[in-house]
Scaffold this active site. Structure first.
Site, PDB file in Angstrom:
ATOM      1  N   GLU A 108      11.047  -5.030   0.181  1.00 40.22           N
ATOM      2  CA  GLU A 108      10.179  -5.289   1.495  1.00 40.22           C
ATOM      3  C   GLU A 108       9.993  -6.870   2.268  1.00 40.22           C
ATOM      4  OE1 GLU A 108       6.507  -1.618   3.072  1.00 40.22           O
ATOM      5  OE2 GLU A 108       5.822  -2.808   1.598  1.00 40.22           O
ATOM      6  N   GLY A 148       0.692  -0.655   0.046  1.00 40.76           N
ATOM      7  CA  GLY A 148       0.237  -0.087   0.142  1.00 40.76           C
ATOM      8  C   GLY A 148       0.859   1.653  -0.357  1.00 40.76           C
ATOM      9  N   GLY A 149       2.354   1.287   0.001  1.00 39.12           N
ATOM     10  CA  GLY A 149       2.862   2.567   0.353  1.00 39.12           C
ATOM     11  C   GLY A 149       4.137   2.163  -0.385  1.00 39.12           C
ATOM     12  N   LYS A 196      -6.922  -4.544  10.114  1.00 35.38           N
ATOM     13  CA  LYS A 196      -6.900  -4.811   8.659  1.00 35.38           C
ATOM     14  C   LYS A 196      -6.836  -6.830   8.674  1.00 35.38           C
ATOM     15  CE  LYS A 196      -3.616  -0.871   7.995  1.00 35.38           C
ATOM     16  NZ  LYS A 196      -2.468  -1.108   8.163  1.00 35.38           N
TER      17      LYS A 196
HETATM   18  C1  5RP Z   1       3.871  -0.350   2.182  1.00 32.59           C
HETATM   19  C2  5RP Z   1       3.668  -1.619   3.356  1.00 32.59           C
HETATM   20  C3  5RP Z   1       2.802  -1.092   4.793  1.00 32.59           C
HETATM   21  O1  5RP Z   1       3.886  -1.832   5.561  1.00 32.59           O
HETATM   22  C4  5RP Z   1       1.127  -1.017   4.234  1.00 32.59           C
HETATM   23  O2  5RP Z   1       0.212  -0.211   3.627  1.00 32.59           O
HETATM   24  C5  5RP Z   1       1.086  -1.086   5.604  1.00 32.59           C
HETATM   25  O3  5RP Z   1       0.801   1.043   6.456  1.00 32.59           O
HETATM   26  P1  5RP Z   1       0.014   1.650   7.016  1.00 32.59           P
HETATM   27  O4  5RP Z   1       1.378   1.019   8.444  1.00 32.59           O
HETATM   28  O5  5RP Z   1       0.834   3.016   6.707  1.00 32.59           O
HETATM   29  O6  5RP Z   1      -1.364   0.982   7.101  1.00 32.59           O
HETATM   30  O7  5RP Z   1       3.130  -2.614   2.512  1.00 32.59           O
HETATM   31  O8  5RP Z   1       4.662  -0.355   1.110  1.00 32.59           O
END
Ligand code: 5RP
Length: 261
Positions: A111, A104-105, A129
């Protein structure tokens, strides 16, 4: 100051702080990306200052690397570290077998490499989640910019034969331009609604020319630390099946120490 946090922020905060306690002297630690992981990075910075904790951190994104340096974590590359003791990272979804959707990020590629190169991966997440079946969160797939539209068409064709509920694929944007990852790639978001067979899907996606990696993290995560809006934290361990719960009072002083003023 903690009173100003929303329940979701509180949940992320307490999960991150609790997971930072797993880090011990001498560890090489993978540092995740996102708002939850940022709290964990900040907590490790505090522990370095307050306790003299000795660690090396391998960030999973340029943004995390910058934060880690700012808070005083010695940063090395994955190749310098070689192998990691532990990676702590957030997730967009996790199921009962600790399979994840991430990205999502936009940092899923680094990662996944970092988490896979670790003895243990701990996910930190707010309780929202958790899902029965992965797929409500759009699945991120990192693709190279060259011919990305052809790659998208090939993915859409492949999805027709998959056990999923939706098949629409969108290019992630940042303002008017495609979102660019730390590797200079693009992200396609797959709006699948429900993923019936994540293992099959992950294999098929990575066969499509132009796909670099998908955001399904299968059999990688060992522990999930789940935060709740009331400050409770639940620790679930996949390997021994244990579940522990910390009530807000148990660790309140420690968990909220940097928000006291
Ligand atoms: C980034 C990710 C993040 O870990 C995931 O989007 C969760 O983000 P957040 O802690 O802001 O809810 O996979 O690529």
């Amino acid at each position: 100051m903690s009173a100003e946090m929303t329940p979701i922020e509180t949940a992320k905060y307490v999960a991150a702080r609790r997971a930072a306690e797993f880090v011990q002297d001498g560890m090489r630690v993978g540092l995740g990306t996102g708002s939850t992981a940022d709290w964990m990075v900040r907590r490790l910075g505090e522990r370095i200052k307050d306790e003299g904790l000795q660690i090396k951190g391998v960030p999973t994104s340029a943004a995390t690397g910058q934060l880690a340096r700012e808070v005083g974590i010695p940063v090395v590359s994955l190749d310098q570290a070689g192998w990691l003791d532990l990676t702590i990272d957030g997730a967009d979804e996790f199921d009962g077998e600790f399979n994840l959707i991430k990205g999502g990020g936009g940092a899923l590629l680094h990662e996944k490499i970092v988490a896979t190169a670790s003895d243990q991966m701990v996910v930190i997440a707010d309780a929202g989640k958790e899902v029965e079946t992965l797929g409500a969160f759009p699945l991120p797939v990192e693709v190279i910019p060259f011919g990305w539209q052809t790659t998208r068409t090939l993915i859409e064709e492949a999805l027709d034969a998959m056990d999923v509920l939706g098949t629409s694929v969108t290019l992630r944007m940042k303002g008017d331009a495609p979102r660019v990852t730390d590797e200079g790639n693009h992200i396609l978001d797959l709006h699948l609604k429900r993923i019936g067979n994540a293992r099959h899907l992950a294999l098929v996606l990575n066969q499509v020319p132009g796909v670099v990696e998908n955001g399904l993290f299968l059999d990688i995560c060992d522990k999930v630390v789940i935060g709740y809006g009331d400050g409770r934290v639940e620790l679930r361990d996949l390997n021994d099946g244990s579940v522990e719960t910390d009530q807000p009072g148990d660790k309140a002083e420690n968990l909220f120490s940097d928000l006291a003023d």
